[in-house]
Design a protein around this motif. Structure first.
Motif, PDB file in Angstrom:
ATOM      1  N   TYR A 434       0.842  -1.180   0.000  1.00  0.00           N
ATOM      2  CA  TYR A 434       0.000   0.000   0.000  1.00  0.00           C
ATOM      3  C   TYR A 434       0.887   1.243   0.000  1.00  0.00           C
ATOM      4  O   TYR A 434       1.439   1.629   1.035  1.00  0.00           O
ATOM      5  N   PHE A 435       1.023   1.835  -1.179  1.00  0.00           N
ATOM      6  CA  PHE A 435       1.855   3.015  -1.341  1.00  0.00           C
ATOM      7  C   PHE A 435       0.941   4.236  -1.444  1.00  0.00           C
ATOM      8  O   PHE A 435       0.368   4.504  -2.505  1.00  0.00           O
ATOM      9  N   HIS A 436       0.803   4.948  -0.348  1.00  0.00           N
ATOM     10  CA  HIS A 436      -0.102   6.093  -0.330  1.00  0.00           C
ATOM     11  C   HIS A 436       0.406   7.202  -1.243  1.00  0.00           C
ATOM     12  O   HIS A 436       1.615   7.386  -1.428  1.00  0.00           O
ATOM     13  N   ALA A 437      -0.552   7.945  -1.787  1.00  0.00           N
ATOM     14  CA  ALA A 437      -0.211   8.980  -2.764  1.00  0.00           C
ATOM     15  C   ALA A 437       0.686  10.058  -2.176  1.00  0.00           C
ATOM     16  O   ALA A 437       1.418  10.728  -2.919  1.00  0.00           O
ATOM     17  N   HIS A 438       0.659  10.236  -0.859  1.00  0.00           N
ATOM     18  CA  HIS A 438       1.459  11.282  -0.222  1.00  0.00           C
ATOM     19  C   HIS A 438       2.673  10.710   0.517  1.00  0.00           C
ATOM     20  O   HIS A 438       3.257  11.386   1.357  1.00  0.00           O
ATOM     21  N   ASP A 439       3.049   9.464   0.210  1.00  0.00           N
ATOM     22  CA  ASP A 439       4.201   8.843   0.873  1.00  0.00           C
ATOM     23  C   ASP A 439       5.465   9.157   0.085  1.00  0.00           C
ATOM     24  O   ASP A 439       5.692   8.614  -1.005  1.00  0.00           O
ATOM     25  N   LEU A 440       6.304  10.008   0.635  1.00  0.00           N
ATOM     26  CA  LEU A 440       7.497  10.472  -0.070  1.00  0.00           C
ATOM     27  C   LEU A 440       8.650   9.486  -0.003  1.00  0.00           C
ATOM     28  O   LEU A 440       9.704   9.741  -0.598  1.00  0.00           O
ATOM     29  N   THR A 441       8.484   8.353   0.689  1.00  0.00           N
ATOM     30  CA  THR A 441       9.574   7.381   0.782  1.00  0.00           C
ATOM     31  C   THR A 441       9.599   6.420  -0.394  1.00  0.00           C
ATOM     32  O   THR A 441      10.510   5.597  -0.486  1.00  0.00           O
ATOM     33  N   VAL A 442       8.609   6.483  -1.261  1.00  0.00           N
ATOM     34  CA  VAL A 442       8.575   5.585  -2.422  1.00  0.00           C
ATOM     35  C   VAL A 442       8.714   6.419  -3.686  1.00  0.00           C
ATOM     36  O   VAL A 442       8.386   7.619  -3.703  1.00  0.00           O
ATOM     37  N   PRO A 443       9.202   5.805  -4.753  1.00  0.00           N
ATOM     38  CA  PRO A 443       9.348   6.542  -6.009  1.00  0.00           C
ATOM     39  C   PRO A 443       8.013   7.104  -6.481  1.00  0.00           C
ATOM     40  O   PRO A 443       6.962   6.513  -6.239  1.00  0.00           O
ATOM     41  N   PRO A 444       8.016   8.242  -7.159  1.00  0.00           N
ATOM     42  CA  PRO A 444       6.770   8.875  -7.593  1.00  0.00           C
ATOM     43  C   PRO A 444       5.851   7.952  -8.394  1.00  0.00           C
ATOM     44  O   PRO A 444       4.625   8.019  -8.257  1.00  0.00           O
ATOM     45  N   GLU A 445       6.453   7.086  -9.207  1.00  0.00           N
ATOM     46  CA  GLU A 445       5.614   6.220 -10.056  1.00  0.00           C
ATOM     47  C   GLU A 445       4.852   5.165  -9.261  1.00  0.00           C
ATOM     48  O   GLU A 445       3.885   4.574  -9.765  1.00  0.00           O
ATOM     49  N   LEU A 446       5.270   4.913  -8.003  1.00  0.00           N
ATOM     50  CA  LEU A 446       4.580   3.921  -7.186  1.00  0.00           C
ATOM     51  C   LEU A 446       3.543   4.547  -6.265  1.00  0.00           C
ATOM     52  O   LEU A 446       2.695   3.828  -5.707  1.00  0.00           O
ATOM     53  N   ARG A 447       3.593   5.849  -6.101  1.00  0.00           N
ATOM     54  CA  ARG A 447       2.669   6.499  -5.169  1.00  0.00           C
ATOM     55  C   ARG A 447       1.232   6.405  -5.690  1.00  0.00           C
ATOM     56  O   ARG A 447       0.969   6.620  -6.865  1.00  0.00           O
ATOM     57  N   GLY A 448       0.322   6.073  -4.773  1.00  0.00           N
ATOM     58  CA  GLY A 448      -1.085   5.941  -5.146  1.00  0.00           C
ATOM     59  C   GLY A 448      -1.451   4.570  -5.675  1.00  0.00           C
ATOM     60  O   GLY A 448      -2.553   4.392  -6.206  1.00  0.00           O
ATOM     61  N   ILE A 449      -0.560   3.588  -5.499  1.00  0.00           N
ATOM     62  CA  ILE A 449      -0.858   2.218  -5.937  1.00  0.00           C
ATOM     63  C   ILE A 449      -1.059   1.335  -4.706  1.00  0.00           C
ATOM     64  O   ILE A 449      -0.246   1.340  -3.781  1.00  0.00           O
ATOM     65  N   GLY A 450      -2.138   0.595  -4.704  1.00  0.00           N
ATOM     66  CA  GLY A 450      -2.401  -0.382  -3.651  1.00  0.00           C
ATOM     67  C   GLY A 450      -2.831  -1.691  -4.273  1.00  0.00           C
ATOM     68  O   GLY A 450      -3.687  -1.706  -5.166  1.00  0.00           O
ATOM     69  N   VAL A 451      -2.208  -2.779  -3.847  1.00  0.00           N
ATOM     70  CA  VAL A 451      -2.522  -4.109  -4.383  1.00  0.00           C
ATOM     71  C   VAL A 451      -2.682  -5.080  -3.230  1.00  0.00           C
ATOM     72  O   VAL A 451      -1.824  -5.133  -2.333  1.00  0.00           O
ATOM     73  N   ARG A 452      -3.763  -5.819  -3.236  1.00  0.00           N
ATOM     74  CA  ARG A 452      -3.956  -6.903  -2.265  1.00  0.00           C
ATOM     75  C   ARG A 452      -4.498  -8.116  -3.005  1.00  0.00           C
ATOM     76  O   ARG A 452      -5.346  -7.993  -3.889  1.00  0.00           O
ATOM     77  N   LEU A 453      -3.998  -9.286  -2.626  1.00  0.00           N
ATOM     78  CA  LEU A 453      -4.532 -10.568  -3.085  1.00  0.00           C
ATOM     79  C   LEU A 453      -4.997 -11.323  -1.850  1.00  0.00           C
ATOM     80  O   LEU A 453      -4.218 -11.531  -0.920  1.00  0.00           O
ATOM     81  N   GLU A 454      -6.249 -11.734  -1.829  1.00  0.00           N
ATOM     82  CA  GLU A 454      -6.786 -12.439  -0.665  1.00  0.00           C
ATOM     83  C   GLU A 454      -7.599 -13.640  -1.114  1.00  0.00           C
ATOM     84  O   GLU A 454      -8.538 -13.510  -1.902  1.00  0.00           O
TER      85      GLU A 454
END
Length: 490
Positions: A434-454
């Motif tokens: 879960y890479f939040h859109a405002h999380d500056l610790t991840v590269p810009p291209e990953l911000r705002g991406i969330g993936v879950r498999l359940e």
């Protein structure tokens, strides 16, 4: 000579006041003529409890297990009552899960009393009788009166359907001294505990939680049905993606689509449906579902049908709204898939419950390190003193599943996370990133991406079975599955 001005028109006559206008409306219950009239002339419709086949037998076996676990103690369980939503409007009633497990009864205000006898317990179910014609509640009780909410089964019908002794709810008052003065173990709401002079018993709650971990064949069948209905619900939702985009209906439309499906093919959704498009996908519990469906972003769908027996599924997939993941979404999905497969591989009898969690986390930490996201080594991140990777997955990676979506939550650590898996356990495996859109610790291209498999998984005698395997987990499979349903859009 000028014409004389016209006489003013007389005021328009208003409607005649109705009879008795200006007087205080009577309370119907206080009008003898009305109460006498409404008490007469009613047929008696035959209404029986609508139980899933096998319910009574399964509940009897569950009570036998409970009796063996707590011999010599009086046991009291309650179904509960619907909470008030606002003013005089109540939420739809959903009974306590342990009560349903032990009785098969979904009636509001019901109480089970199990009294110790030689060789086990004597069980009596106390139910509030329906308000029939001739009683004020028949027309006067807005939440339970049959004239207002429809006919319901009587005590005899419940006794026959459940093969269980049934007594009026009011008869509990006669037993209050017996219950309060004995060694009663109670799992009841506070109001009822005060009424009967009881205190909630943590041991009873823990015992019920422990017993519910191992599902019998009937329970597994209910969970299979819930999962199958959920898989169909995923397809129904994906078919509506084009309309949700083109008509601006957004996440609400997809949430409503699944909830309607769940209500039609089960009791309803087993928990608040999550539909998160684009930057909403990383929000773990995005139940607001009030955003748009972005055409070029993926959608996280966490949805489960609760069967009419109240056993629920809990499944998550992340699908591309366009039918194709972006390069960044595919990168994240592939890592989550690898983590998911590592977790699934650990599910087998005798394996420690948490082994699947540690296996999934190791894959995620290694992948995040390879991307240069972790500020420390993989070993340091995985250590109890590190956990840096958990910034991107602060939730757990699975849980028991059954009558509750997070089933058996009142068990002790030693009986839950610290115990080995056993045949009959049904659980979820659900790693994610879960890479939040405002999380500056991840590269810009990953911000705002969330993936879950359940997936929902049954522990078998020889390994495990993925009950939700009809839905693919690999990115290529999900894309193909999604495109096929998008093509079926109405």
């Amino acid at each position: 000579m000028t014409d004389a001005p016209a006489a003013p028109a007389p005021p328009a006559a208003g409607p005649a006041r109705p009879p008795h206008a200006g007087t205080r409306a009577p309370r119907l219950a206080e009008v003898p003529a009305f109460t006498a009239h409404i008490a007469q002339g009613w047929d008696a419709p035959a209404v029986r409890p609508d139980l899933v086949p096998g319910t009574a037998r399964a509940a009897a076996e569950h009570r036998a297990r409970l009796s063996a676990a707590l011999p010599g103690r009086t046991l009291v369980l309650a179904s509960g009552t619907a909470p008030i939503r606002n003013d005089d409007c109540a939420y739809l009633f959903r009974p306590d899960s342990s009560f349903v497990w032990a009785t098969g009864c979904q009636a509001e205000g019901a109480v089970l009393v199990m009294t110790p006898v030689a060789g086990g317990h004597d069980a009596v179910l106390h139910l509030p009788p329906p308000f029939r014609p001739g009683e004020t509640g028949f027309f006067g009780d807005a939440l339970h009166g049959e004239l207002r909410v429809g006919a319901s089964p009587g005590l005899e019908e419940w006794a026959e359907a459940l093969d269980l002794a049934v007594r009026p709810r009011a008869a509990l008052a006669e037993r209050s001294g017996e219950l309060a003065g004995g060694s009663a173990a109670a799992s009841v709401p506070q109001e009822l505990a005060r009424e009967l002079g009881l205190q909630s018993d943590a041991e009873l709650d823990r015992t019920l939680s422990d017993l519910r971990m191992i599902k019998d064949a009937w329970e597994v069948a209910q969970l299979r049905a819930a999962v199958d209905a959920s898989v169909d619900g995923f397809a129904a939702v994906v078919r509506e993606i084009p309309r949700a985009i083109s008509e601006g209906l957004g996440e609400r439309w997809l949430q409503g689509t699944f909830d309607r499906h769940a209500r039609t093919h089960g009791n309803g959704p087993g928990y608040s449906t999550i539909v998160g498009s684009g930057p909403h996908a990383p929000v773990l519990h995005w139940v607001r579902c009030d955003g748009p469906i972005l055409p070029d972003a993926s959608i996280l769908l966490d949805m489960g049908v609760e069967a009419r027996s109240l056993y629920t599924a809990d499944v998550t997939r992340t699908v591309p709204a366009s039918g194709t993941f972006t390069a960044a979404e595919r990168q994240v999905h592939d890592l989550v898939e690898a983590s998911h497969r590592a977790g699934l591989a650990q599910i087998s009898p005798g394996t420690g419950y948490l082994d699947f969690h540690y296996a999934a986390m190791e894959v995620l930490a290694q992948g995040l390190h390879d991307w240069g996201v972790l500020p420390v080594s993989v070993d340091e991140a995985l250590s109890p003193q590190g956990q840096h990777h958990r910034r991107y997955i602060v939730c757990g990676t699975g849980h028991h599943l059954g009558l509750d979506v997070h089933d058996c939550s009142r068990s002790r650590y030693e009986e839950y996370m610290g115990a080995p898996l056993a045949p009959g356990v049904v659980m979820t495996v659900e790693p994610g990133l879960y890479f939040h859109a405002h999380d500056l610790t991840v590269p810009p291209e990953l911000r705002g991406i969330g993936v879950r498999l359940e997936d929902d998984v049954l522990v078998t005698e020889t390994g495990s079975e993925v009950l939700s395997r009809a839905l693919p987990i690999d990115a290529e499979g999900i894309q193909e599955w999604t495109r096929a349903r998008l093509g079926e859009a109405p």
